[in-house]
Motif scaffolding. Structure first.
Motif, PDB file in Angstrom:
ATOM      1  N   PHE A  34      16.310 -38.911  16.490  1.00  0.00           N
ATOM      2  CA  PHE A  34      16.718 -38.166  17.682  1.00  0.00           C
ATOM      3  C   PHE A  34      17.436 -36.867  17.334  1.00  0.00           C
ATOM      4  CE2 PHE A  34      15.804 -42.237  19.581  1.00  0.00           C
ATOM      5  CZ  PHE A  34      15.247 -41.878  20.804  1.00  0.00           C
ATOM      6  N   GLY A  35      17.640 -36.626  16.043  1.00  0.00           N
ATOM      7  CA  GLY A  35      18.131 -35.318  15.626  1.00  0.00           C
ATOM      8  C   GLY A  35      17.044 -34.257  15.603  1.00  0.00           C
ATOM      9  N   GLY A  36      15.805 -34.639  15.947  1.00  0.00           N
ATOM     10  CA  GLY A  36      14.732 -33.662  16.088  1.00  0.00           C
ATOM     11  C   GLY A  36      13.651 -33.698  15.029  1.00  0.00           C
ATOM     12  N   LEU A  37      13.712 -34.657  14.097  1.00  0.00           N
ATOM     13  CA  LEU A  37      12.773 -34.666  12.979  1.00  0.00           C
ATOM     14  C   LEU A  37      11.315 -34.635  13.418  1.00  0.00           C
ATOM     15  CD1 LEU A  37      11.877 -35.076  10.039  1.00  0.00           C
ATOM     16  CD2 LEU A  37      12.114 -37.536  10.428  1.00  0.00           C
TER      17      LEU A  37
ATOM     18  N   PHE B 190       8.386 -33.741  22.929  1.00  0.00           N
ATOM     19  CA  PHE B 190       8.781 -32.443  22.387  1.00  0.00           C
ATOM     20  C   PHE B 190       8.098 -31.278  23.111  1.00  0.00           C
ATOM     21  CE2 PHE B 190       8.471 -28.880  19.400  1.00  0.00           C
ATOM     22  CZ  PHE B 190       9.802 -28.722  19.070  1.00  0.00           C
ATOM     23  N   ASN B 191       6.792 -31.363  23.308  1.00  0.00           N
ATOM     24  CA  ASN B 191       6.085 -30.266  23.985  1.00  0.00           C
ATOM     25  C   ASN B 191       6.612 -30.046  25.397  1.00  0.00           C
ATOM     26  OD1 ASN B 191       4.254 -29.367  21.986  1.00  0.00           O
ATOM     27  ND2 ASN B 191       2.922 -31.126  22.357  1.00  0.00           N
ATOM     28  N   PHE B 192       6.939 -31.140  26.076  1.00  0.00           N
ATOM     29  CA  PHE B 192       7.452 -31.021  27.444  1.00  0.00           C
ATOM     30  C   PHE B 192       8.877 -30.470  27.456  1.00  0.00           C
ATOM     31  CE2 PHE B 192       4.440 -34.603  27.267  1.00  0.00           C
ATOM     32  CZ  PHE B 192       3.441 -34.070  28.075  1.00  0.00           C
ATOM     33  N   LEU B 193       9.680 -30.866  26.450  1.00  0.00           N
ATOM     34  CA  LEU B 193      11.025 -30.307  26.335  1.00  0.00           C
ATOM     35  C   LEU B 193      10.977 -28.806  26.061  1.00  0.00           C
ATOM     36  CD1 LEU B 193      12.846 -33.059  24.226  1.00  0.00           C
ATOM     37  CD2 LEU B 193      13.351 -32.424  26.598  1.00  0.00           C
ATOM     38  N   MET B 194      10.062 -28.396  25.205  1.00  0.00           N
ATOM     39  CA  MET B 194       9.927 -26.970  24.903  1.00  0.00           C
ATOM     40  C   MET B 194       9.486 -26.181  26.134  1.00  0.00           C
ATOM     41  SD  MET B 194      10.792 -26.254  21.723  1.00  0.00           S
ATOM     42  CE  MET B 194       9.862 -24.812  21.153  1.00  0.00           C
ATOM     43  N   SER B 195       8.661 -26.792  26.957  1.00  0.00           N
ATOM     44  CA  SER B 195       8.242 -26.131  28.206  1.00  0.00           C
ATOM     45  C   SER B 195       9.420 -26.011  29.167  1.00  0.00           C
ATOM     46  CB  SER B 195       7.104 -26.929  28.864  1.00  0.00           C
ATOM     47  OG  SER B 195       5.979 -26.974  28.023  1.00  0.00           O
TER      48      SER B 195
ATOM     49  N   SER C 132      13.115 -23.975  25.529  1.00  0.00           N
ATOM     50  CA  SER C 132      12.962 -23.988  24.073  1.00  0.00           C
ATOM     51  C   SER C 132      14.327 -24.011  23.382  1.00  0.00           C
ATOM     52  CB  SER C 132      12.142 -22.779  23.617  1.00  0.00           C
ATOM     53  OG  SER C 132      12.720 -21.582  24.106  1.00  0.00           O
ATOM     54  N   TYR C 133      15.246 -23.176  23.839  1.00  0.00           N
ATOM     55  CA  TYR C 133      16.556 -23.164  23.190  1.00  0.00           C
ATOM     56  C   TYR C 133      17.384 -24.380  23.580  1.00  0.00           C
ATOM     57  CZ  TYR C 133      18.003 -20.895  27.607  1.00  0.00           C
ATOM     58  OH  TYR C 133      18.223 -20.574  28.921  1.00  0.00           O
ATOM     59  N   GLY C 134      17.204 -24.859  24.820  1.00  0.00           N
ATOM     60  CA  GLY C 134      17.909 -26.061  25.248  1.00  0.00           C
ATOM     61  C   GLY C 134      17.508 -27.280  24.428  1.00  0.00           C
ATOM     62  N   THR C 135      16.226 -27.348  24.028  1.00  0.00           N
ATOM     63  CA  THR C 135      15.743 -28.463  23.207  1.00  0.00           C
ATOM     64  C   THR C 135      16.509 -28.543  21.898  1.00  0.00           C
ATOM     65  OG1 THR C 135      13.527 -28.306  24.174  1.00  0.00           O
ATOM     66  CG2 THR C 135      13.724 -29.422  22.037  1.00  0.00           C
ATOM     67  N   PHE C 136      16.672 -27.406  21.233  1.00  0.00           N
ATOM     68  CA  PHE C 136      17.333 -27.421  19.929  1.00  0.00           C
ATOM     69  C   PHE C 136      18.850 -27.572  20.048  1.00  0.00           C
ATOM     70  CE2 PHE C 136      13.211 -25.980  18.608  1.00  0.00           C
ATOM     71  CZ  PHE C 136      13.084 -26.555  17.350  1.00  0.00           C
ATOM     72  N   ILE C 137      19.412 -27.179  21.179  1.00  0.00           N
ATOM     73  CA  ILE C 137      20.833 -27.439  21.395  1.00  0.00           C
ATOM     74  C   ILE C 137      21.067 -28.942  21.558  1.00  0.00           C
ATOM     75  CG2 ILE C 137      22.775 -27.102  22.946  1.00  0.00           C
ATOM     76  CD1 ILE C 137      22.060 -24.709  21.140  1.00  0.00           C
ATOM     77  N   LEU C 138      20.138 -29.631  22.254  1.00  0.00           N
ATOM     78  CA  LEU C 138      20.235 -31.088  22.367  1.00  0.00           C
ATOM     79  C   LEU C 138      20.171 -31.749  20.988  1.00  0.00           C
ATOM     80  CD1 LEU C 138      17.974 -31.871  25.477  1.00  0.00           C
ATOM     81  CD2 LEU C 138      20.466 -32.014  25.341  1.00  0.00           C
ATOM     82  N   PHE C 139      19.272 -31.264  20.147  1.00  0.00           N
ATOM     83  CA  PHE C 139      19.173 -31.794  18.783  1.00  0.00           C
ATOM     84  C   PHE C 139      20.464 -31.531  17.996  1.00  0.00           C
ATOM     85  CE2 PHE C 139      14.283 -31.156  18.889  1.00  0.00           C
ATOM     86  CZ  PHE C 139      14.129 -32.356  19.559  1.00  0.00           C
ATOM     87  N   ALA C 140      21.043 -30.358  18.190  1.00  0.00           N
ATOM     88  CA  ALA C 140      22.292 -30.026  17.488  1.00  0.00           C
ATOM     89  C   ALA C 140      23.422 -30.968  17.893  1.00  0.00           C
ATOM     90  CB  ALA C 140      22.685 -28.580  17.780  1.00  0.00           C
TER      91      ALA C 140
END
Length: 486
Positions: free
Chosen positions: A295-298, A435-440, A443-451
């Motif tokens: 869930f860290g985004g791997l 992942f594809n739906f999160l990016m839609s 995109s930046y919110g997806t990686f903040i969630l991973f962070a």
């Protein structure tokens, strides 16, 4: 007069059978059964060639695992175009790989590590061929599902098998080679996709299996598994092959046998038994590490790295090749450090790097979305992804599996391994499918969630995860209690 190999095996077997000592379980004896055979202490390095060869064969499964994940990243555009697949169907095809591994530990307990690897390879061969000949979504999904079941077993069996045959001083480093071969498999696909079609890439995926299947005939089974199954002569013969024909393994064989006999007096563990008080902390540690690993985004990054570079405005081929190179380089570094720096420090460094990498990628997409720093934003995405995969490869990539193989007692290793691997692969499916739906969505919110998830992983590691480098089970249990109390 030098003893022949047959006489050595027979005498050693008699030594094990005639040993009348009670089941003494202390620091030296625990090491034999819990994550590494330590008999090579009396063997010179030249006696370990079978350990190295067996490790090479086993990590072909890890390479197959990496190849399977790497396959979905570079071919997304081509396969959707050729077969007219909508995004939802391709997301299902990519993520269905993670359905496997539900029964991995139990299968290994039943048919042995070699048997499990052989079965895994057969499923992988069937999967790759189904994908190669597939003309529509259904055969592709069936092939991907078969492939996922195969590599799901590999993901658990390969590192645990290596941990059980390796001497203690080499256990972490040899097990970390699994991550290196995973990186080679994944990165190799990212590089060669620039010159091969997606169907040809499916055939390339057969190569690790074609090495592993015949190689299994030339390596011994795990001595610990053989002892557990009461195959006494085979157990002693396997241990002798691993330690060298001239090595005196009688004491080590007796130690292993004593521990196995003591442990087999315990009731056979089921999944529900893992929630007993003596195992609960072990479950929390292993399941927690597997949860944060995914869930860290791997899986989102690994499955779709080419598309991430395209979305960030960076040339896809250049980005994926550089990504592949840094992954292999850092994986080599991690393998060399795991038995020197220790598991816990590398995990903390790794999780911290994952936070930084996700923040950099998130900032890049934020700048792009708001049309700010349009020249520098793609470069920032490249740096962030390099930091992400480099940080993952040095710690969170392999150390959770190493710790899993080290902290579970043998009587619950199968059930515990299956549970942890199941959590890992459920997480992989959730992240890779969404992942594809999160990016839609953002995109930046997806990686903040991973962070944020990786930041929580730092707290989890600091609070609960013990150091297991070079420690016996009793020492690990003590460390777990000390960490939990701090």
């Amino acid at each position: 007069m030098e003893m022949g190999i047959e006489e050595s095996i027979e005498n050693g077997y008699n030594r094990v059978q005639e040993d009348t000592r009670g089941p003494l379980i202390h620091h030296e004896r625990d090491e034999c059964c819990y994550g590494g055979v330590d008999g090579a202490r009396k063997s010179s390095k030249e006696h370990l060639w079978m350990v190295y060869f067996s490790t090479f064969i086993a990590v072909c499964g890890s390479c197959e695992f990496g190849s399977s994940i790497g396959f979905s990243s570079p071919i997304q555009a081509a396969i959707r175009k050729d077969l007219h697949l909508p995004l939802t169907e391709y997301s299902l095809f990519a993520s269905i790989l993670t359905i496997g591994a539900i029964t991995s530990g139990m299968i290994a307990d039943f048919i042995g590590w070699k048997g499990a690897m052989r079965m895994s390879a057969i499923f992988c061969v069937i999967g790759w061929l189904a994908i190669y000949f597939g003309k529509g979504a259904l055969p592709l999904d069936a092939g991907r599902l078969s492939l996922g079941y195969g590599v799901g077993i590999f993901s658990y069996v390969a590192p645990v098998f290596i941990a059980e045959i390796a001497p203690t001083n080499l256990r972490g480093g040899l097990t970390a080679i699994s991550q290196l071969m995973f990186a080679i498999g994944l990165s190799g696909y990212l590089i060669i996709e620039t010159v091969l079609t997606w169907r040809t890439l499916a055939l390339v995926g057969l190569i690790p299996c074609l090495i592993l299947l015949p190689g299994l005939f030339f390596i011994p089974e795990s001595p610990i598994w053989l002892a557990k199954m009461s195959h006494h002569k085979e157990f002693y013969a396997a241990l002798q092959r691993l330690r060298g024909k001239d090595a005196d393994i009688s004491n080590e064989a007796a130690d292993i046998q004593d521990n196995i006999e003591a442990l087999q007096k315990l009731p056979k563990a089921k999944t529900l038994d893992l929630y007993q008080r003596q195992y609960l902390r072990l479950v929390v540690i292993t399941v927690g590490l597997m949860f944060f690993q995914q869930f860290g985004g791997l899986s989102g990054v690994c499955f779709y790295v080419s598309e991430i570079f395209v979305s960030a405005g960076f040339p896809s081929n250049a980005g994926t090749i550089s990504y592949a190179c840094i992954q292999i380089t850092v994986a080599i570094l991690g393998a060399s450090l795991i038995d020197k720096a220790g598991r816990r420090p590398l995990l903390l460094v790794s999780a911290s790097g994952l936070v930084l990498g996700c923040i950099l990628v998130g900032i890049s997409f934020y700048l792009k979305a708001h049309e700010l720093a349009t020249t520098g934003a793609p470069l920032l995405a490249l740096i962030g992804l390099q930091v992400f995969i480099g940080s993952f490869s040095i710690g969170m990539g392999i150390i959770p599996s190493v710790i899993m193989s080290e902290i579970f007692p043998i009587n619950v290793k199968g059930a515990g391994g299956s549970l942890a691997t199941l959590v890992n692969w459920i997480g992989a499916w959730v992240v890779s499918y969404s992942f594809n739906f999160l990016m839609s969505w953002s995109s930046y919110g997806t990686f903040i969630l991973f962070a944020i998830t990786n930041a929580l992983a730092i707290l989890f590691i600091a609070k609960l995860v013990p150091e297991t480098k070079g420690r016996t089970l009793e020492q690990i249990q003590s460390a777990i209690n000390n960490v939990s109390e701090n």
